[in-house]
Design an enzyme around this catalytic site. Structure first.
Site, PDB file in Angstrom:
ATOM      1  N   HIS A 179      -9.271   7.820  -7.421  1.00 50.84           N
ATOM      2  CA  HIS A 179      -8.804   6.442  -7.387  1.00 50.84           C
ATOM      3  C   HIS A 179      -7.358   6.403  -6.909  1.00 50.84           C
ATOM      4  O   HIS A 179      -6.545   7.255  -7.274  1.00 50.84           O
ATOM      5  CB  HIS A 179      -8.913   5.807  -8.780  1.00 50.84           C
ATOM      6  CG  HIS A 179      -8.927   4.324  -8.731  1.00 50.84           C
ATOM      7  ND1 HIS A 179      -7.792   3.592  -8.492  1.00 50.84           N
ATOM      8  CD2 HIS A 179      -9.938   3.435  -8.868  1.00 50.84           C
ATOM      9  CE1 HIS A 179      -8.097   2.308  -8.492  1.00 50.84           C
ATOM     10  NE2 HIS A 179      -9.405   2.192  -8.713  1.00 50.84           N
ATOM     11  N   HIS A 180      -7.045   5.399  -6.086  1.00 50.21           N
ATOM     12  CA  HIS A 180      -5.688   5.257  -5.577  1.00 50.21           C
ATOM     13  C   HIS A 180      -4.664   5.035  -6.691  1.00 50.21           C
ATOM     14  O   HIS A 180      -3.488   5.346  -6.516  1.00 50.21           O
ATOM     15  CB  HIS A 180      -5.612   4.111  -4.565  1.00 50.21           C
ATOM     16  CG  HIS A 180      -6.183   4.457  -3.242  1.00 50.21           C
ATOM     17  ND1 HIS A 180      -5.570   5.329  -2.367  1.00 50.21           N
ATOM     18  CD2 HIS A 180      -7.316   4.057  -2.633  1.00 50.21           C
ATOM     19  CE1 HIS A 180      -6.302   5.441  -1.277  1.00 50.21           C
ATOM     20  NE2 HIS A 180      -7.370   4.682  -1.412  1.00 50.21           N
ATOM     21  N   ALA A 181      -5.080   4.508  -7.834  1.00 47.63           N
ATOM     22  CA  ALA A 181      -4.148   4.332  -8.952  1.00 47.63           C
ATOM     23  C   ALA A 181      -3.719   5.681  -9.527  1.00 47.63           C
ATOM     24  O   ALA A 181      -2.642   5.806 -10.092  1.00 47.63           O
ATOM     25  CB  ALA A 181      -4.782   3.471 -10.050  1.00 47.63           C
ATOM     26  N   MET A 182      -4.572   6.688  -9.369  1.00 52.68           N
ATOM     27  CA  MET A 182      -4.278   8.023  -9.886  1.00 52.68           C
ATOM     28  C   MET A 182      -3.471   8.841  -8.886  1.00 52.68           C
ATOM     29  O   MET A 182      -2.525   9.543  -9.252  1.00 52.68           O
ATOM     30  CB  MET A 182      -5.581   8.748 -10.217  1.00 52.68           C
ATOM     31  CG  MET A 182      -5.397  10.117 -10.791  1.00 52.68           C
ATOM     32  SD  MET A 182      -7.005  10.851 -11.146  1.00 52.68           S
ATOM     33  CE  MET A 182      -6.650  12.551 -10.775  1.00 52.68           C
ATOM     34  N   GLY A 206     -11.546   0.943  -5.504  1.00 58.98           N
ATOM     35  CA  GLY A 206     -10.160   1.351  -5.297  1.00 58.98           C
ATOM     36  C   GLY A 206      -9.980   2.835  -5.096  1.00 58.98           C
ATOM     37  O   GLY A 206      -8.883   3.346  -5.243  1.00 58.98           O
TER      38      GLY A 206
END
Length: 156
Positions: free
Chosen positions: A138-141, A26
């Site tokens: 990471h794309h979540a970050m 991700g």
């Protein structure tokens, strides 16, 4: 994400984490290629400079906790900059193909969820004297412009 709990991951960010598998990572990878200098890039100096700039990035020292009902950001109690700014092993004066192989390996390697979801890997020196920094976030970050801002703030 509830507005009253900024530690919860946004719905899209939680979905990205849930999509990860043995074959799917991700994160994004940005490659910064450095022109030859007077010597090999000193990773310890880079670590110190990046560490001094991390306070400008609220998630730089946070990891994702997935033990509760919803994933959330929590302080990484054992944060160590050496886990995030490191030298990726390649042969000294490696050919350009070794840079591509290192980048491929880093893209396939999952970021460790027990740590903050970013790394800066120094690759080289290459045969032409250049070195590279492979930045994974990471794309979540951070996604899109937030990822560019993160790199700008901590690296440049």
């Amino acid at each position: 994400m509830r507005k009253d709990d900024p530690t919860e991951l946004a719905d899209d960010d939680a979905r990205i984490l849930a999509l990860e598998s043995a074959a799917v990572t991700g994160h994004t990878l940005k490659l910064v290629v450095l022109e030859p200098g007077t010597g090999q890039l000193d990773v310890d100096v880079l670590r110190a400079r990046v560490a001094a700039r991390l306070d400008s990035q609220p998630r730089a020292r946070h990891r994702v906790d997935t033990t509760g009902e919803r994933p959330r950001w929590v302080e990484c109690a054992d944060f160590d900059i050496a886990n995030h700014v490191r030298r990726h092993p390649v042969a000294d004066r490696a050919p350009h193909a070794d840079l591509l192989g290192a980048v491929n390996a880093l893209m396939a390697e999952h970021l460790d969820r027990s740590r903050p979801l970013w790394t800066l890997d120094v690759i080289g020196p290459l045969a032409d004297g250049r070195e590279a920094i492979a930045a994974r976030i990471h794309h979540a970050m951070a996604d899109g412009i937030a990822g560019v801002r993160f790199l700008h703030d901590v690296l440049f």
